[in-house]
Design an enzyme around this catalytic site. Structure first.
Site, PDB file in Angstrom:
ATOM      1  N   ASN A 269      32.603  42.502  66.123  1.00 23.50           N
ATOM      2  CA  ASN A 269      31.683  41.752  65.247  1.00 23.50           C
ATOM      3  C   ASN A 269      32.490  41.104  64.109  1.00 23.50           C
ATOM      4  OD1 ASN A 269      32.366  44.117  63.893  1.00 23.50           O
ATOM      5  ND2 ASN A 269      30.492  44.038  62.715  1.00 23.50           N
ATOM      6  N   CYS A 271      33.132  41.563  60.877  1.00 20.64           N
ATOM      7  CA  CYS A 271      34.031  42.261  59.930  1.00 20.64           C
ATOM      8  C   CYS A 271      34.968  43.240  60.622  1.00 20.64           C
ATOM      9  CB  CYS A 271      33.199  42.931  58.854  1.00 20.64           C
ATOM     10  SG  CYS A 271      32.143  41.750  57.991  1.00 20.64           S
ATOM     11  N   GLU A 273      34.562  45.998  62.487  1.00 16.43           N
ATOM     12  CA  GLU A 273      34.331  47.442  62.652  1.00 16.43           C
ATOM     13  C   GLU A 273      33.647  47.813  63.959  1.00 16.43           C
ATOM     14  OE1 GLU A 273      32.814  45.489  60.551  1.00 16.43           O
ATOM     15  OE2 GLU A 273      30.701  45.933  60.332  1.00 16.43           O
TER      16      GLU A 273
HETATM   17  N1  UDP Z   1      27.018  40.468  58.491  1.00 17.10           N
HETATM   18  C1  UDP Z   1      26.652  39.137  58.690  1.00 17.10           C
HETATM   19  N2  UDP Z   1      26.525  38.304  57.612  1.00 17.10           N
HETATM   20  C2  UDP Z   1      26.765  38.714  56.342  1.00 17.10           C
HETATM   21  C3  UDP Z   1      27.140  40.065  56.136  1.00 17.10           C
HETATM   22  C4  UDP Z   1      27.249  40.910  57.234  1.00 17.10           C
HETATM   23  O1  UDP Z   1      26.450  38.726  59.815  1.00 17.10           O
HETATM   24  O2  UDP Z   1      26.627  37.907  55.392  1.00 17.10           O
HETATM   25  C5  UDP Z   1      27.126  41.392  59.658  1.00 17.10           C
HETATM   26  C6  UDP Z   1      28.535  41.484  60.226  1.00 17.10           C
HETATM   27  O3  UDP Z   1      28.470  41.770  61.610  1.00 17.10           O
HETATM   28  C7  UDP Z   1      29.116  42.652  59.475  1.00 17.10           C
HETATM   29  C8  UDP Z   1      27.914  43.574  59.501  1.00 17.10           C
HETATM   30  O4  UDP Z   1      26.812  42.702  59.261  1.00 17.10           O
HETATM   31  O5  UDP Z   1      30.232  43.154  60.128  1.00 17.10           O
HETATM   32  C9  UDP Z   1      27.912  44.672  58.487  1.00 17.10           C
HETATM   33  O6  UDP Z   1      28.197  44.151  57.202  1.00 17.10           O
HETATM   34  P1  UDP Z   1      27.761  44.914  55.885  1.00 17.10           P
HETATM   35  O7  UDP Z   1      27.952  46.372  56.097  1.00 17.10           O
HETATM   36  O8  UDP Z   1      28.460  44.282  54.717  1.00 17.10           O
HETATM   37  O9  UDP Z   1      26.190  44.570  55.819  1.00 17.10           O
HETATM   38  P2  UDP Z   1      24.977  45.136  54.943  1.00 17.10           P
HETATM   39  O10 UDP Z   1      24.132  45.930  55.870  1.00 17.10           O
HETATM   40  O11 UDP Z   1      25.519  45.901  53.774  1.00 17.10           O
HETATM   41  O12 UDP Z   1      24.251  43.909  54.487  1.00 17.10           O
END
Ligand code: UDP
Length: 570
Positions: A269, A271, A273
């Protein structure tokens, strides 16, 4: 609910349901009820007599207690008509116009629903090869990435969440050298993170100083050879300059692929992970470690009983998410339900260490990482096995690498997410990263500057009679406590920020979490602006040696638009 004003503002701006005029039609409390009820409803599918209300109440308490939060799309979309609840997707990109533009369309649908997409462009024929149907010349992976990028720019996810993409190219693709530098102009391909897909063969060639072959994916013919060390140095040099590309170790992703008969894992994905098969999605969730501390003889220690209970409820929650999720494509629905991957991780790890008085950059800090993540992974797997007894193993279990063990409900259980938004909602340090800054300036209206201070530091300074605005101003100016006069050494040793942590410790910490994580770990290795390319190369090599699945580095000041800045008082 212990939600800060800041967190409430984020939730109100981006997560609440709104009417046509843009006014919220629910409160923050309604949001958590909406999510808890929608996710708990899945229990009824396995047991008509299930006490859905009791489950909903446990889910609600776990979220409003800020013990656990599901990824943003679940908070935004659960219990609503769109109903797309996953953050992570990987889409295949085949070597034909139809397949390329199908992938662009599918990515747009995913972005619209708040998900991020990863792609491998390794199957596309290299730039300059022939196109049979027209007799023309192929434009190659990088030019198509620009089309994906433009489409992402146009969608912008309905204004709530920017579309995020990962673009991967194998190191043996003939266009690899162009790929390595394709983001050196930092205004290009801005909606992508890029990573080079590294093979074991390549790393061995780097070690021996040998060369390796480039292979055209369309014809399977060798098109040339490159010196591995030179390519490695080019990757390092570009990352030193701009922070990109990152690297991912493809063979490691596939060594841990629980369902190899379904094909190879080619991408993660956005980021990094979450490695996934083509058309696979995964929903994530993160446990806030700060609310899992208890005081014992005047010291903060991990409350393992509470953590164990939260892990179990969180796995139950995340498995239910798959059940009620509305996937944007039938292919994704089928693939995702056949492996049922979930990604449970942690946030607030650095804050937890601050409470415990343990420096992030220490053997004790790394040992804590192992202890916490081993528990999350072990109990997480146990709970997934317990769910399998009632709900059945994931459908591909019999062909999976788990097949000789106990039935398990989810092909993967653990992932460390960045928690960009979740950590703001929970008011804790993000993911497993060190604290970025302990004090910074916030511009509020009419040009006033407010100093925001890390609450844990503030409390410690207050309790020792050391707190003053003046001292905080010095921390803002210097970006760290390390060289501020008037702060005792014992406080300086514990309250280290990302830039006080040497790159080597960043990697050691990432490796400690990776050792107990099914999927991968989101982590940025921070370098000071003065870092050399040799230091970057050393980190890449160490990440490989310590068993990480990839690395992302960032040298301070190397990109114009830096998300986080060390504040200066002006
Ligand atoms: N992600 C995305 N757009 C964003 C931020 C996150 O598509 O602006 C997706 C992406 O796959 C990333 C995953 O959400 O690897 C998890 O990111 P994060 O943990 O920062 O998301 P949160 O749940 O805190 O918004």
């Amino acid at each position: 609910m212990a939600i800060s004003e800041n967190a409430r503002a984020v939730l109100e701006k981006r997560y609440l349901i709104r009417d046509e005029k843009g006014e919220p039609t629910e409160t923050v409390d309604d949001l958590f009820h909406r999510v808890a009820n929608a996710i708990a409803a899945a229990d009824a599918a396995f047991d008509p007599k299930a006490d859905v209300a009791a489950t909903a109440s446990r889910f609600y308490n776990m979220m409003t207690g800020l013990d656990f939060l599901p990824n943003s799309p679940t908070l935004m979309n659960a219990g609503r008509p769109l109903g797309q609840l996953s953050a992570c997707f990987v889409l295949p990109v085949g070597d034909s116009m139809e397949e390329i533009f199908d992938a662009i369309k599918n990515a747009a649908l995913i972005h619209k629903s708040g998900g991020g997409t990863g792609f491998s462009f390794s199957r596309l024929r290299p730039r300059g090869s022939t196109v049979n149907s027209t007799g023309g010349v192929a434009s190659g992976p990088i030019s198509f990435m620009k089309v994906f990028n433009a489409a992402t720019e146009a969608v912008k996810q309905g204004g709530t969440r920017r579309g995020a993409n990962m673009g991967i190219l194998r190191v043996d693709h003939p266009d690899i050298l162009d790929f390595i530098t394709c983001k050196n102009d930092t205004k290009e391909i801005t909606n992508f993170n890029i990573s080079v897909g590294i093979t074991e063969k390549f790393m061995q060639a780097v070690e021996n100083g040998g060369s390796y072959e480039l292979v055209d994916p369309a014809t399977h013919k060798v098109t040339g050879t490159l010196n591995a060390r030179e390519v490695f140095e080019k990757i390092v040099s570009s990352a030193w300059q701009t922070g990109e590309p990152g690297i991912i170790f493809l063979d490691r992703l596939n060594r841990d692929n629980p369902c190899p008969q379904q094909g190879e894992i080619e991408s993660t994905n956005p980021c990094g992970e979450q490695p996934l098969l083509p058309y696979e999605a995964c929903n994530l969730g993160s446990i806030n470690l700060v609310t899992h501390l208890k005081e014992e003889d005047g010291r903060w220690v991990l409350d393992k009983d509470k953590l164990t209970a939260t892990i179990r409820t969180a796995v139950h929650f995340l498995d239910n998410v798959i059940e009620v999720n509305k996937y944007p494509l039938p292919e994704i629905d089928a693939m995702t339900r056949s492996t049922r991957k979930i990604g449970l991780g942690v946030m607030g790890f650095a804050d937890m260490l601050l409470y415990m008085g343990i420096p992030y950059n220490s053997d004790q800090g790394v040992a804590m990482a192992r202890e916490v993540m081993e528990l999350v992974n072990t109990i997480g797997h146990e709970e997934s096995q317990a769910l399998a007894q009632v709900r059945g193993a994931f459908p591909l279990f019999d062909e999976s690498t788990y097949r000789n063990g106990k039935p398990i409900r989810n092909a993967t259980v653990t992932t460390i997410a960045p928690t960009g938004t979740l950590s703001i909602i929970a008011g804790v340090s993000s993911g497993v990263e060190p604290v970025f800054a302990y004090a910074y300036i916030r511009n509020v209206m009419d040009n006033t500057h407010l100093i925001e201070t890390n609450q844990i530091l503030k409390n410690v300074l207050l309790s020792r009679g050391l707190y003053s605005e003046e001292l905080m101003r010095k921390i803002v100016e210097q970006g760290s406590l390390a060289h501020v006069d008037g702060i005792p050494e014992d406080i300086k040793r514990v309250f280290v920020c990302a830039h006080d942590v040497s790159p080597i410790w960043h990697v050691k910490m990432q490796a400690a979490f990776q050792a107990y994580t099914d999927n991968a770990v989101s982590k940025t290795v921070n370098f000071p602006n003065s870092a050399t390319k040799e230091e970057v190369a050393e980190v890449y090599t160490l990440a490989y040696k310590l068993g990480c699945k990839g690395t992302t580095i960032y040298r301070d000041g190397s990109r114009d638009e830096q998300v986080l800045n060390i504040g200066k008082v002006n």
